[in-house]
Design a protein around this motif. Sequence first.
Motif, PDB file in Angstrom:
ATOM      1  N   VAL A  88       0.848  -1.188   0.000  1.00 49.33           N
ATOM      2  CA  VAL A  88       0.000   0.000   0.000  1.00 49.33           C
ATOM      3  C   VAL A  88       0.889   1.246   0.000  1.00 49.33           C
ATOM      4  O   VAL A  88       1.971   1.261   0.593  1.00 49.33           O
ATOM      5  N   PHE A  89       0.419   2.275  -0.689  1.00 53.50           N
ATOM      6  CA  PHE A  89       1.113   3.562  -0.718  1.00 53.50           C
ATOM      7  C   PHE A  89       1.074   4.191   0.670  1.00 53.50           C
ATOM      8  O   PHE A  89       0.008   4.301   1.277  1.00 53.50           O
ATOM      9  N   VAL A  90       2.221   4.584   1.169  1.00 54.66           N
ATOM     10  CA  VAL A  90       2.288   5.222   2.482  1.00 54.66           C
ATOM     11  C   VAL A  90       1.840   6.677   2.344  1.00 54.66           C
ATOM     12  O   VAL A  90       2.436   7.446   1.587  1.00 54.66           O
ATOM     13  N   PRO A  91       0.783   7.093   3.055  1.00 55.69           N
ATOM     14  CA  PRO A  91       0.295   8.469   2.910  1.00 55.69           C
ATOM     15  C   PRO A  91       1.339   9.484   3.356  1.00 55.69           C
ATOM     16  O   PRO A  91       2.031   9.284   4.358  1.00 55.69           O
ATOM     17  N   SER A 121      -4.650   3.482   1.181  1.00 55.52           N
ATOM     18  CA  SER A 121      -4.775   3.032   2.573  1.00 55.52           C
ATOM     19  C   SER A 121      -6.104   3.434   3.199  1.00 55.52           C
ATOM     20  O   SER A 121      -6.430   3.001   4.299  1.00 55.52           O
ATOM     21  N   GLY A 122      -6.859   4.289   2.505  1.00 54.67           N
ATOM     22  CA  GLY A 122      -8.101   4.820   3.069  1.00 54.67           C
ATOM     23  C   GLY A 122      -7.900   6.100   3.847  1.00 54.67           C
ATOM     24  O   GLY A 122      -8.806   6.558   4.552  1.00 54.67           O
ATOM     25  N   LEU A 147      -6.256  -2.558  -1.263  1.00 48.10           N
ATOM     26  CA  LEU A 147      -7.634  -2.683  -0.795  1.00 48.10           C
ATOM     27  C   LEU A 147      -7.699  -3.374   0.567  1.00 48.10           C
ATOM     28  O   LEU A 147      -8.498  -2.992   1.431  1.00 48.10           O
ATOM     29  N   ALA A 148      -6.845  -4.360   0.765  1.00 49.99           N
ATOM     30  CA  ALA A 148      -6.842  -5.074   2.044  1.00 49.99           C
ATOM     31  C   ALA A 148      -6.473  -4.140   3.191  1.00 49.99           C
ATOM     32  O   ALA A 148      -7.043  -4.229   4.292  1.00 49.99           O
ATOM     33  N   TRP A 149      -5.527  -3.232   2.952  1.00 51.42           N
ATOM     34  CA  TRP A 149      -5.164  -2.251   3.979  1.00 51.42           C
ATOM     35  C   TRP A 149      -6.302  -1.261   4.199  1.00 51.42           C
ATOM     36  O   TRP A 149      -6.591  -0.875   5.336  1.00 51.42           O
ATOM     37  N   ALA A 150      -6.965  -0.835   3.122  1.00 53.19           N
ATOM     38  CA  ALA A 150      -8.092   0.090   3.260  1.00 53.19           C
ATOM     39  C   ALA A 150      -9.221  -0.555   4.051  1.00 53.19           C
ATOM     40  O   ALA A 150      -9.859   0.095   4.890  1.00 53.19           O
TER      41      ALA A 150
END
Length: 279
Positions: A88-91, A121-122, A147-150
Motif C-alpha cells: 500500500v502507498f504510504v500516505p 490506505s483509506g 484494498l486489504a489495507w483500506a
Amino acid sequence: MRASAARRAAAARLREAGVASPERDADLLLAHVLDVPLGRLPLVDDLSEDDQGQYDALLARRAAREPLQHLTGTAAFRHVELAVGPGVFVPRPETELLAGWAIDVASTLSSPVVVDLCTGSGAIARSVADEVPGAEVHAVELDEGALAWAERNLAGTGVDLRHGDLATAFDDLAGMVDVVVCNPPYIPLEAWESVAAEARDHDPYLALFSGQDGLDAMRVLERRAALLLRPGGVVGAEHADVQGVSAPAVFAASGRWVDVADHLDLAGRARYVTARLAR
C-alpha cells in the motif's frame, strides 16, 4: 549501551545511508522498540541487549531505504493512525492538505456525499469520516493489496469501500456527489530514476506512475468527477509539484468546470488542484 549514544550512532548510520530525516527516524524506531512515546526517549538510560538487537535490525532495514512506516506498521495522518505495510502507498504529509480541503468543504454542507477515488490506505476517506460525522463517505481502490489495507483502516467507520476502477466506479452515485477527492498516480514514466527509493522500491506501481506526462489518471478523474458530481459540486486532486499548470489545464480545457484553482503545500510548492462543476 547508553540510549543517548545509541540514538546518535543510529542517526549517523541513517544519514550515511541517505535517509532524509535521520535523527527523527532513529528516534521513532527506538520509541517503537521500547514502546514509549517519543517525548520519553530522553528519560531512557540504558538499552537492554534485546532492545539493542531489535533496534539494530530495524536500523539495517531503514538504512536499506525500507519505509519507516513499514517498520513501525503505522502512519499518522491528520487525527487518525493508519495501518500500513507492504502493498500500500504510504500516505504523505502533503496529502493532509488535500484532505483538509475536502473536510472544510464538506463541513459547510448538510449531509454531504463525499467520494474518495484511488483511496489507497483509506487515509482521506478515514479522515473525512472522522472529522465530518454527518458525511456519507464512499471510497474505491483498484489494487487488491492496497484494498486489504483500506478494509482494515476503514472497518467500523461507516465508509462504503468498494473494489473497482477510478474510471468506472460509483455509477449508482452519478449526479449525486458533493465532493470528489483523489490522490491519483501522477509520476511520469520517464521520472522513474528520480523517485525516492522508499517509494520506487516499496510503494505499488499503480499508485505512482501515470503515463508519459504523469497526467493520464488526472484526465480520467476529470471525466469521472464530471459524471459523479451534482452541478456546483467540487473536485480536488493532488499532483506533482511540476504540474501546477498542466494539472489545472486538464480541467480548464474540458469546458465543464469553473473556479479552477491550484494550491500550494507548506513548502510553497504546487500541490493540488480544485474545480467546481459548472451549473
